[in-house]
Design an enzyme around this catalytic site. Structure first.
Site, PDB file in Angstrom:
ATOM      1  N   CYS A  61       0.815  -1.210   0.000  1.00  0.00           N
ATOM      2  CA  CYS A  61       0.000   0.000   0.000  1.00  0.00           C
ATOM      3  C   CYS A  61       0.852   1.267   0.000  1.00  0.00           C
ATOM      4  O   CYS A  61       1.813   1.363   0.768  1.00  0.00           O
ATOM      5  CB  CYS A  61      -0.929  -0.002   1.204  1.00  0.00           C
ATOM      6  SG  CYS A  61      -2.095  -1.371   1.143  1.00  0.00           S
TER       7      CYS A  61
ATOM      8  N   CYS B 200      -2.516  -1.020  -3.745  1.00  0.00           N
ATOM      9  CA  CYS B 200      -3.565  -0.446  -2.905  1.00  0.00           C
ATOM     10  C   CYS B 200      -3.126   0.913  -2.370  1.00  0.00           C
ATOM     11  O   CYS B 200      -1.927   1.218  -2.361  1.00  0.00           O
ATOM     12  CB  CYS B 200      -3.966  -1.400  -1.787  1.00  0.00           C
ATOM     13  SG  CYS B 200      -2.806  -1.540  -0.463  1.00  0.00           S
TER      14      CYS B 200
END
Ligand SMILES: *[C@@H]1O[C@H](CO)[C@@H](O)[C@H](O)[C@H]1NC(C)=O
Ligand SMILES: *[C@@H]1O[C@H](CO)[C@@H](O)[C@H](O)[C@H]1NC(C)=O
Length: 275
Positions: free
Chosen positions: A100, A181
């Site tokens: 992420c 992400c």
């Protein structure tokens, strides 16, 4: 009598000479075969060695299993009909982790982006994770009826669409984009007419796989060199926004190449503070 005697000696001498020549030729052939065998052996052993060496730099990987999973994608197959999903067992064996806010895509900026990601532990490109790092820059293929891996005589990137190398990178890029992400980044080049370049892996695969709400934002870093021909207002970047899944926000920043080099060499510059 003397005549016959010398005739026998002469014949014996000739036979010995003949044997000697035969022996030398045999020896030369043997050396040649050995040298050929060694070079052939080295060229196919070479990719396996490189593969394993690169793989072993990453912890927690069973590299022999990873190699076996890789090989079964193309071994004993026509090198122009390798579909991308043939690499699924290999990709699964490498279990991509979600990264992420750290994922960095790139197009036409390969050397620059890697000089940055390899010096600063901020962003990761597909070539920085095992999936891409192990095979970066390598060429390989198999042949029908053979259990070997070849590194020469393989179809090139555009010789046929389903060649082992191209299918691999398409599949790997898709898997990498699927694992994205949070905020993602993309380093594009301001030195070409169309930074969001049609047909590039970034344009045709990666951008299209990003999904909202898992991915929140796309930050384009447009590298401006001395010879820059375009900027963040370029229409191709409007196309990029249109292709992005609804819900993913977008930003573009023009950053000089010198600034990126500066960030690479100064460890005090915090992640993300370069632009
Ligand atoms: C961006 O480029 C366009 C032409 O391609 C130019 O008209 C515009 O002034 C540039 N904008 C900036 C902020 O440099
Ligand atoms: C900007 O984008 C358009 C459309 O994608 C392209 O045709 C154009 O040549 C680009 N570059 C410049 C410098 O205008």
């Amino acid at each position: 009598m003397e005549q016959r005697e010398s005739g026998v000696v002469e014949r014996k001498r000739r036979r010995r000479k003949c044997l000697l020549v035969f022996g030398v030729v045999l020896l030369l052939l043997l050396i040649l075969a050995l040298a050929l065998g060694l070079t052939l052996g080295r060229s196919s052993g070479g990719i396996k060695n490189t593969f394993l060496e690169r793989c072993q730099k990453f912890k927690d990987l069973n590299c022999q299993n990873v190699w076996d999973a890789f090989q079964q994608a193309y071994i004993d197959r026509d090198p122009c009909s390798i579909p991308g999903d043939a690499y699924e067992p290999f990709i699964t064996a490498l279990s991509l982790k979600l990264q992420c806010n750290r994922m960095m895509f790139w197009s036409k900026t390969k050397d620059l982006v890697h000089s940055f990601t390899q010096k600063q532990d901020c962003f990761v490109t597909v070539e920085d994770v095992p999936l891409g790092a192990i095979l970066d820059g390598l060429t390989w293929c198999g042949k029908e009826g053979s259990k070997e891996t070849f590194t020469t005589g393989c179809p090139g990137w555009s010789d046929c669409a389903n060649n082992p190398v191209r299918s691999f990178w398409n599949q790997a890029s898709a898997a990498f984009a699927d694992a994205a992400c949070g905020d993602v980044s993309a380093m594009l080049s301001g030195s070409i007419e169309t930074p969001f370049s049609p047909g590039s892996v970034f344009e045709s695969i990666e951008v299209r796989r990003l999904r909202s709400p898992k991915v929140k934002r796309m930050n384009v870093i447009l590298v401006m060199e001395e010879n820059a021909v375009t900027n963040c207002t370029n229409a191709s970047l409007e196309n990029l926004q249109k292709v992005l899944n609804a819900g993913i926000s977008y930003g573009c920043k023009e950053v000089t190449e010198a600034q990126i080099h500066k960030c690479s060499s100064d460890p005090k510059i915090a992640c993300g503070a370069c632009w």
